[in-house]
Motif scaffolding. Sequence first.
Motif, short mmCIF file in Angstrom:
data_model
loop_
_atom_site.label_atom_id
_atom_site.label_comp_id
_atom_site.label_asym_id
_atom_site.label_seq_id
_atom_site.Cartn_x
_atom_site.Cartn_y
_atom_site.Cartn_z
N MET A 7 7.23 -11.11 -1.51
CA MET A 7 7.34 -9.74 -1.03
C MET A 7 8.13 -8.87 -2.00
O MET A 7 9.15 -9.30 -2.55
CB MET A 7 8.01 -9.71 0.34
CG MET A 7 7.10 -10.12 1.48
SD MET A 7 5.71 -8.98 1.67
CE MET A 7 5.27 -9.29 3.37
N VAL A 8 7.66 -7.64 -2.19
CA VAL A 8 8.33 -6.64 -3.03
C VAL A 8 8.47 -5.37 -2.20
O VAL A 8 7.55 -4.97 -1.50
CB VAL A 8 7.52 -6.36 -4.30
CG1 VAL A 8 8.18 -5.27 -5.14
CG2 VAL A 8 7.36 -7.64 -5.12
N VAL A 9 9.65 -4.76 -2.27
CA VAL A 9 9.91 -3.52 -1.54
C VAL A 9 9.59 -2.34 -2.45
O VAL A 9 10.01 -2.32 -3.61
CB VAL A 9 11.37 -3.44 -1.07
CG1 VAL A 9 11.64 -2.11 -0.36
CG2 VAL A 9 11.70 -4.60 -0.13
N ILE A 21 11.44 2.31 6.64
CA ILE A 21 10.64 1.31 5.94
C ILE A 21 9.54 0.81 6.87
O ILE A 21 9.82 0.31 7.96
CB ILE A 21 11.52 0.13 5.47
CG1 ILE A 21 12.65 0.62 4.56
CG2 ILE A 21 10.65 -0.91 4.75
CD1 ILE A 21 12.20 1.27 3.27
N ARG A 22 8.31 0.93 6.42
CA ARG A 22 7.19 0.48 7.23
C ARG A 22 7.21 -1.03 7.38
O ARG A 22 7.40 -1.77 6.41
CB ARG A 22 5.87 0.92 6.59
CG ARG A 22 4.63 0.47 7.41
CD ARG A 22 4.02 -0.82 6.88
NE ARG A 22 2.88 -1.25 7.69
CZ ARG A 22 2.11 -2.28 7.41
NH1 ARG A 22 2.34 -3.00 6.32
NH2 ARG A 22 1.11 -2.61 8.22
N VAL A 23 7.02 -1.50 8.61
CA VAL A 23 6.93 -2.93 8.88
C VAL A 23 5.68 -3.20 9.71
O VAL A 23 5.16 -2.31 10.38
CB VAL A 23 8.18 -3.46 9.63
CG1 VAL A 23 9.42 -3.33 8.77
CG2 VAL A 23 8.37 -2.74 10.97
N MET A 24 5.20 -4.43 9.64
CA MET A 24 4.12 -4.86 10.52
C MET A 24 4.66 -4.95 11.94
O MET A 24 5.87 -4.91 12.17
CB MET A 24 3.57 -6.20 10.04
CG MET A 24 2.85 -6.12 8.72
SD MET A 24 2.30 -7.74 8.09
CE MET A 24 3.83 -8.36 7.39
N THR A 25 3.74 -5.10 12.90
CA THR A 25 4.15 -5.16 14.31
C THR A 25 4.75 -6.52 14.60
O THR A 25 4.15 -7.36 15.26
CB THR A 25 2.95 -4.89 15.23
OG1 THR A 25 1.87 -5.75 14.84
CG2 THR A 25 2.51 -3.44 15.11
N ASN A 26 5.97 -6.72 14.10
CA ASN A 26 6.63 -8.02 14.15
C ASN A 26 8.09 -7.80 14.49
O ASN A 26 8.84 -7.22 13.69
CB ASN A 26 6.47 -8.70 12.78
CG ASN A 26 7.11 -10.07 12.73
OD1 ASN A 26 8.30 -10.22 12.96
ND2 ASN A 26 6.32 -11.06 12.42
N PRO A 27 8.55 -8.24 15.66
CA PRO A 27 9.92 -7.97 16.07
C PRO A 27 10.97 -8.48 15.08
O PRO A 27 11.97 -7.80 14.84
CB PRO A 27 10.04 -8.70 17.41
CG PRO A 27 8.64 -8.77 17.93
CD PRO A 27 7.78 -8.93 16.71
N GLN A 59 8.04 0.58 1.98
CA GLN A 59 7.29 -0.49 2.64
C GLN A 59 7.48 -1.77 1.83
O GLN A 59 8.05 -1.76 0.75
CB GLN A 59 5.81 -0.13 2.76
CG GLN A 59 5.10 0.09 1.44
CD GLN A 59 4.56 -1.18 0.80
OE1 GLN A 59 3.92 -1.99 1.47
NE2 GLN A 59 4.82 -1.36 -0.49
N GLU A 60 6.97 -2.90 2.35
CA GLU A 60 7.02 -4.16 1.62
C GLU A 60 5.64 -4.80 1.62
O GLU A 60 4.91 -4.72 2.61
CB GLU A 60 8.05 -5.13 2.23
CG GLU A 60 7.71 -5.59 3.64
CD GLU A 60 8.44 -6.86 4.04
OE1 GLU A 60 9.55 -7.09 3.56
OE2 GLU A 60 7.87 -7.61 4.85
N ASN A 61 5.31 -5.44 0.50
CA ASN A 61 4.05 -6.17 0.36
C ASN A 61 4.11 -7.01 -0.89
O ASN A 61 4.93 -6.74 -1.78
CB ASN A 61 2.85 -5.20 0.28
CG ASN A 61 2.13 -5.06 1.61
OD1 ASN A 61 1.63 -6.03 2.17
ND2 ASN A 61 2.09 -3.83 2.13
N PRO A 62 3.23 -8.00 -1.03
CA PRO A 62 3.15 -8.71 -2.31
C PRO A 62 2.62 -7.77 -3.38
O PRO A 62 1.90 -6.81 -3.08
CB PRO A 62 2.20 -9.87 -2.02
CG PRO A 62 1.43 -9.46 -0.83
CD PRO A 62 2.32 -8.58 -0.02
N ILE A 63 2.95 -8.03 -4.61
CA ILE A 63 2.66 -7.10 -5.69
C ILE A 63 1.17 -6.87 -5.90
O ILE A 63 0.73 -5.76 -6.24
CB ILE A 63 3.35 -7.57 -7.00
CG1 ILE A 63 3.40 -6.44 -8.03
CG2 ILE A 63 2.71 -8.81 -7.55
CD1 ILE A 63 4.40 -5.37 -7.71
#
Length: 338
Positions: free
Chosen positions: A149-151, A168-174, A207-211
């Motif tokens: 993961m990269v921010v 910061i955008r996140v997935m629907t994950n508590p 947001q965060e995601n793989p590069i």
Amino acid sequence: MKSSALFTRTAVGALAFGLSTAAFAETWRYAHEEFEGDVQDVYAVAFKEYIEANSEHTLEIYRFGELGESDDIMEQAQSGILEFVNQSPGFSGAWLPPAQIFFVPYLLPTDEQTVLEFFDESKAINEMFPELYAEHDLELLNMYPEGEMVVTADEPITSPEDLNNKKIRVMTNPLLSETYDAFGASPTPLPWGEVYGGLQTGVIDGQENPIFWIESGGLYEVSPNLTFTGHGWFVTASMANQDFFNGLSDSDQEVVREAADVAYDHTMEHIQGLADESLEKIREDSDEVTVTRLTDEQLEAFKAQAPQVEQAYLEMTGEDGEALLEQFKADLEAVQSD
């Protein structure tokens, strides 16, 4: 005369066998969360090619947006509209709380080879998770990593203080929300389809995601400051509707299992070096991009927040989560001590 009759019976039998085989040939549907050529698509294409080369069945692949968002395709898989689905625990964590283990920060190492070996050999991944998914009418075929993961944000990030009040955008994950709370940010759940526009208009600050996904989705165009925080990996899962899978013949089940193994091996080869290639493409395309790799001292400030997120995970998941976390850590220790 005898040979003529025998030939006729043989020909009729062969024709009947052919019709019987054709009658049982089916078209299966497989949906995933990414675009053509991305990691989940690489897996799906390899899966499809094996199925079609080793059975009479065909496989249709549906990519991001063609059947809706990630939650939509999961609902379709659980209801039997889709035979196969690929979904990240980032979304399934809401209905399968133990899957949120991948969002305990700094649990997985950053070393790619160690992570790949862990997924190959982990009892938690390969024995415990299938039982958890089965409780939700899903036959788990594979769990696999896609990338570190990269921010990305509107300015470089070097400390938790830099994230203060940033949306910061996140997935629907508590648990992912707990992580960014701990980091000092304001976690903001948002469907993937709204992320680019949200970054562009300032609805979210990062947001965060793989590069590879940051490159594929063009996120660096509207969120150009990339920070390697080392806090986790993007992980996903390929699965089948359980009623569908259980209704297959033994030979078809074997073909599906073999296809999953082939697709997994192919995909694990594909991701090696993918992050470096994607970062190079980003740098070639934009002069505005900054890349920050945290020093050990800077990392410690983020790692200091991890225990409270781990505690939140245990509170969310109870005995199942505790057992999974214990096995997860034992599996990691075994791989890292080799």
